[in-house]
Motif scaffolding. Structure first.
Motif, PDB file in Angstrom:
ATOM      1  N   LYS A  71       3.544  14.531   2.837  1.00 53.69           N
ATOM      2  CA  LYS A  71       3.505  15.083   4.183  1.00 53.69           C
ATOM      3  C   LYS A  71       2.515  14.266   4.998  1.00 53.69           C
ATOM      4  O   LYS A  71       1.422  13.970   4.539  1.00 53.69           O
ATOM      5  N   LEU A  72       2.919  13.894   6.211  1.00 56.38           N
ATOM      6  CA  LEU A  72       2.079  13.074   7.058  1.00 56.38           C
ATOM      7  C   LEU A  72       1.759  13.811   8.355  1.00 56.38           C
ATOM      8  O   LEU A  72       2.666  14.300   9.027  1.00 56.38           O
TER       9      LEU A  72
ATOM     10  N   ILE B 114       4.637   4.171   9.858  1.00 61.51           N
ATOM     11  CA  ILE B 114       5.153   5.450   9.360  1.00 61.51           C
ATOM     12  C   ILE B 114       6.425   5.248   8.563  1.00 61.51           C
ATOM     13  O   ILE B 114       6.630   5.857   7.510  1.00 61.51           O
ATOM     14  N   GLU B 115       7.297   4.372   9.065  1.00 61.02           N
ATOM     15  CA  GLU B 115       8.555   4.122   8.349  1.00 61.02           C
ATOM     16  C   GLU B 115       8.284   3.567   6.952  1.00 61.02           C
ATOM     17  O   GLU B 115       9.028   3.858   6.012  1.00 61.02           O
ATOM     18  N   ALA B 116       7.249   2.771   6.794  1.00 61.05           N
ATOM     19  CA  ALA B 116       6.911   2.246   5.468  1.00 61.05           C
ATOM     20  C   ALA B 116       6.605   3.382   4.503  1.00 61.05           C
ATOM     21  O   ALA B 116       6.992   3.339   3.326  1.00 61.05           O
ATOM     22  N   TYR B 117       5.936   4.418   4.990  1.00 56.66           N
ATOM     23  CA  TYR B 117       5.630   5.555   4.126  1.00 56.66           C
ATOM     24  C   TYR B 117       6.844   6.443   3.912  1.00 56.66           C
ATOM     25  O   TYR B 117       7.008   7.038   2.842  1.00 56.66           O
ATOM     26  N   ARG B 118       7.700   6.542   4.896  1.00 59.31           N
ATOM     27  CA  ARG B 118       8.931   7.327   4.717  1.00 59.31           C
ATOM     28  C   ARG B 118       9.821   6.701   3.654  1.00 59.31           C
ATOM     29  O   ARG B 118      10.537   7.403   2.933  1.00 59.31           O
ATOM     30  N   ASP B 119       9.785   5.389   3.535  1.00 59.96           N
ATOM     31  CA  ASP B 119      10.586   4.704   2.524  1.00 59.96           C
ATOM     32  C   ASP B 119      10.099   4.988   1.111  1.00 59.96           C
ATOM     33  O   ASP B 119      10.895   5.052   0.164  1.00 59.96           O
TER      34      ASP B 119
ATOM     35  N   ALA C  46       0.813  -1.218   0.000  1.00 60.39           N
ATOM     36  CA  ALA C  46       0.000   0.000   0.000  1.00 60.39           C
ATOM     37  C   ALA C  46       0.848   1.270   0.000  1.00 60.39           C
ATOM     38  O   ALA C  46       0.606   2.177  -0.806  1.00 60.39           O
ATOM     39  N   ALA C  47       1.824   1.359   0.898  1.00 61.19           N
ATOM     40  CA  ALA C  47       2.622   2.583   1.002  1.00 61.19           C
ATOM     41  C   ALA C  47       3.367   2.865  -0.293  1.00 61.19           C
ATOM     42  O   ALA C  47       3.406   4.010  -0.764  1.00 61.19           O
ATOM     43  N   ARG C  48       3.952   1.847  -0.881  1.00 59.22           N
ATOM     44  CA  ARG C  48       4.693   2.048  -2.136  1.00 59.22           C
ATOM     45  C   ARG C  48       3.763   2.504  -3.247  1.00 59.22           C
ATOM     46  O   ARG C  48       4.080   3.417  -4.004  1.00 59.22           O
ATOM     47  N   ARG C  49       2.610   1.881  -3.360  1.00 55.98           N
ATOM     48  CA  ARG C  49       1.677   2.239  -4.431  1.00 55.98           C
ATOM     49  C   ARG C  49       1.186   3.678  -4.285  1.00 55.98           C
ATOM     50  O   ARG C  49       1.125   4.423  -5.267  1.00 55.98           O
ATOM     51  N   ILE C  50       0.851   4.072  -3.064  1.00 54.39           N
ATOM     52  CA  ILE C  50       0.381   5.433  -2.843  1.00 54.39           C
ATOM     53  C   ILE C  50       1.500   6.422  -3.138  1.00 54.39           C
ATOM     54  O   ILE C  50       1.290   7.457  -3.790  1.00 54.39           O
TER      55      ILE C  50
END
Length: 281
Positions: free
Chosen positions: A158-159, A147-152, A84-88
């Motif tokens: 912006k979160l 959160i780290e998944a989205y930071r990657d 999910a995080a990568r796709r977004i």
């Protein structure tokens, strides 16, 4: 936002599950400048072959608003939906993210209760540790990991971290924070939400409906029946059922939950600089 004449979300409420995401969605949906997705949880970026389904995603939004948003707590369940995080990040690099954080142990208990009421294959509380259910509910409370998944994968995004207690007890304060984050300073009065996500209603749903949902037979219905009508049908079905109750989680299990979540909670405090002083871990 518009891209090639199509509507995409300016922001996504990415979680956490059982942390007032439904209430925040409902309050934002009442703002005259904000168009929320037709379905509260589109779950678009966790779908199989999602790249072929963009028209259905664009169709979640109605023209005529300044900003658009959706809310899918499954986007912060990296154990179950690691993509999910990568796709977004790849497809919506300019979209803002809102993450509501609740005491990790309280959230875990509420998550377990939701699963217990909505499924027929969930272990009893004294048997849940070490199961797939346990792994899933613990992972969703590891907020720093999420959160780290989205930071990657989301360096350009912006979160915003929002406190569950403020959303639940002081919604006007939470909305002011969200308005500042989204760049919409006005129009936030009288938007408080009611009980949009009733556990009482879920507890009364007939078992046969739960089994249909587990078998995936409700997915087609969700695609063709409008959300409002689905809600009315759900309420009607729940009105005929006897309420089921969730057994309390033993202290030994709660202790194991605290042990499992303590390290991540400490990492989260370091990452965000926020004390989360009232948390149990």
């Amino acid at each position: 936002m518009m891209r090639d004449g199509k509507i995409l979300p300016d922001f996504i409420i990415i979680g956490a599950m059982k942390a007032a995401t439904t209430s925040l969605y409902a309050m934002l949906d009442r703002h005259p400048q904000i168009g929320m997705s037709r379905d509260k949880e589109t779950d678009f970026f966790i779908e199989n072959n999602f790249e072929t389904k963009w028209p259905s995603y664009h169709g979640q939004f109605t023209e005529g608003f300044d900003l658009y948003g959706e809310a899918s707590p499954n986007y912060t369940k990296t154990l179950v939906f690691p993509q999910a995080a990568r796709r977004i990040g790849e497809h919506l690099p300019d979209t803002k993210l809102i993450y509501i954080l609740r005491d990790p142990v309280d959230r875990l208990v509420s998550h377990y209760g939701h699963l217990y009421l909505s499924r027929t294959d969930v272990p009893e509380p004294n048997e849940v540790v070490g199961t797939k259910t346990w792994d899933a509910i613990v992972d969703a409370s590891r907020y720093c990991r999420q959160i780290e998944a989205y930071r990657d994968h989301y360096e350009g995004g912006k979160l915003m971290v929002l406190d569950f207690d403020i959303v639940a007890k002081q919604p006007e304060v939470a909305l002011a924070e969200v308005g500042g984050f989204l760049g919409v300073p006005d129009g936030w009065s009288d938007l408080s939400a009611g009980k949009e996500n009733s556990a009482s209603e879920l507890s009364r749903l007939p078992i046969w409906i739960l089994k249909l949902n587990e078998a995936g037979l409700m997915d087609g219905l969700k695609r063709i029946v409008p959300r409002g009508l689905r809600q009315r049908l759900r309420r009607a079905a729940a009105s005929t059922g006897e309420p089921r109750t969730v057994p309390p989680m033993p202290e030994t299990v709660l202790s194991q939950a605290r042990d499992a979540l303590r390290q991540d909670a400490e990492a989260l405090r370091r990452l965000t600089g926020r004390p989360f002083a009232d948390w149990t871990v």
